[in-house]
Design an enzyme around this catalytic site. Sequence first.
Site, PDB file in Angstrom:
ATOM      1  N   CYS A   1       3.823   7.075  -7.331  1.00 63.05           N
ATOM      2  CA  CYS A   1       5.109   6.441  -7.624  1.00 63.05           C
ATOM      3  C   CYS A   1       5.699   5.847  -6.340  1.00 63.05           C
ATOM      4  O   CYS A   1       5.529   6.404  -5.251  1.00 63.05           O
ATOM      5  CB  CYS A   1       6.069   7.478  -8.194  1.00 63.05           C
ATOM      6  SG  CYS A   1       5.601   8.077  -9.816  1.00 63.05           S
TER       7      CYS A   1
ATOM      8  N   CYS B   1      10.246  16.677 -11.637  1.00 58.44           N
ATOM      9  CA  CYS B   1      10.137  15.245 -11.928  1.00 58.44           C
ATOM     10  C   CYS B   1       8.703  14.897 -12.330  1.00 58.44           C
ATOM     11  O   CYS B   1       8.466  14.187 -13.316  1.00 58.44           O
ATOM     12  CB  CYS B   1      10.571  14.427 -10.708  1.00 58.44           C
ATOM     13  SG  CYS B   1      10.584  12.656 -11.020  1.00 58.44           S
ATOM     14  N   CYS B   2       7.724  15.419 -11.571  1.00 59.32           N
ATOM     15  CA  CYS B   2       6.321  15.153 -11.918  1.00 59.32           C
ATOM     16  C   CYS B   2       5.991  15.719 -13.303  1.00 59.32           C
ATOM     17  O   CYS B   2       5.192  15.146 -14.039  1.00 59.32           O
ATOM     18  CB  CYS B   2       5.377  15.751 -10.873  1.00 59.32           C
ATOM     19  SG  CYS B   2       5.319  14.856  -9.308  1.00 59.32           S
TER      20      CYS B   2
ATOM     21  N   CYS C   1       0.583  16.603  -7.493  1.00 62.71           N
ATOM     22  CA  CYS C   1       1.616  16.404  -8.508  1.00 62.71           C
ATOM     23  C   CYS C   1       1.477  17.389  -9.654  1.00 62.71           C
ATOM     24  O   CYS C   1       2.351  17.457 -10.504  1.00 62.71           O
ATOM     25  CB  CYS C   1       1.569  14.985  -9.042  1.00 62.71           C
ATOM     26  SG  CYS C   1      -0.009  14.565  -9.782  1.00 62.71           S
TER      27      CYS C   1
ATOM     28  N   CYS D   1       7.775   7.921  -3.802  1.00 62.90           N
ATOM     29  CA  CYS D   1       7.079   9.107  -3.281  1.00 62.90           C
ATOM     30  C   CYS D   1       5.800   8.756  -2.535  1.00 62.90           C
ATOM     31  O   CYS D   1       4.967   9.642  -2.284  1.00 62.90           O
ATOM     32  CB  CYS D   1       6.754  10.071  -4.427  1.00 62.90           C
ATOM     33  SG  CYS D   1       8.220  10.651  -5.284  1.00 62.90           S
TER      34      CYS D   1
HETATM   35  S1  SF4 Z   1       5.577  11.130  -7.868  1.00 62.04           S
HETATM   36 FE1  SF4 Z   1       7.808  11.161  -7.417  1.00 62.04          FE
HETATM   37  S2  SF4 Z   1       8.821   9.755  -8.880  1.00 62.04           S
HETATM   38 FE2  SF4 Z   1       6.674  10.120  -9.572  1.00 62.04          FE
HETATM   39  S3  SF4 Z   1       6.866  11.719 -11.058  1.00 62.04           S
HETATM   40 FE3  SF4 Z   1       6.417  12.766  -9.106  1.00 62.04          FE
HETATM   41  S4  SF4 Z   1       8.409  13.181  -8.112  1.00 62.04           S
HETATM   42 FE4  SF4 Z   1       8.772  11.745  -9.838  1.00 62.04          FE
END
Ligand code: SF4
Length: 249
Positions: free
Chosen positions: A204, A121-122, A232, A207
């Site tokens: 985010c 996701c990151c 991240c 998170c």
């Molecule tokens: S911090 Fe969480 S929502 Fe944001 S990009 Fe990374 S995993 Fe995705």
Amino acid sequence: MTAADKQTTADSLDRQLADLDLSERLALVSRLSGRAVFTTSLGIEDQVITAAIGLARLPITVSTLETGRLFKETFDLIGETEERFGMVIERFVPEQADIDAYAAKYGLNGFYDSVEARHACCHVRKLKPLARALDGASIWVTGLRRGQSGNRASTPFAEYDAERDLIKVNPLADWSIEDINAYVEREAVPTNPLHKRGYPSIGCEPCTRAIKPGEPERAGRWWWENDEKRECGLHVAEAAATSAIPTPA
Ligand code: SF4
């Protein structure tokens, strides 16, 4: 310039920056050849750098990664900061096709299920937009501080980032949180209201949680993971994360 030349330049810059104050550090960076880009998360350290760039009208591009999962308070702070310093903050968003592919493989909030899913996701929401933000840049300015976490304790003022083939500059490397707060107070820098609600480090929304008294500054980031050095991927080698990335249709 070859990678070896950039390494030499970074080493020299690291020594020069050590003796300068923040505005002198940024002014020196702005005079180097090539485009300088500062990426801001709108966190309090980054707000200090944005203020220093804006107040001195330095030719350093200010960019942010609008992941699509930011707190409303962070989103609102982008506009407030632009207005306060009379600048434009460039916004880089994830590709919809990447988000769709991620959601199909892991689920939209699949990042809670595994470290692999979280890194994926990151990668989609942060690392790919970061690559676009830094495209063509020679210098990358960040708000990293040694005091933020053990993982950042040896942050230099300047280093050669071989993965991105540019010189990374960390002009707040030796600042304490007290230094940051004093600058914010002195220059009336707008900051995220979440800092006063127990969020020293803000990413985010799904998170990030508030920290408890005595916890490390970054304890609220990806709090469900056990690795104390969790990041991240913006400031560490991406390593295994990329193997988990779904290919957009
Ligand atoms: S911090 Fe969480 S929502 Fe944001 S990009 Fe990374 S995993 Fe995705």
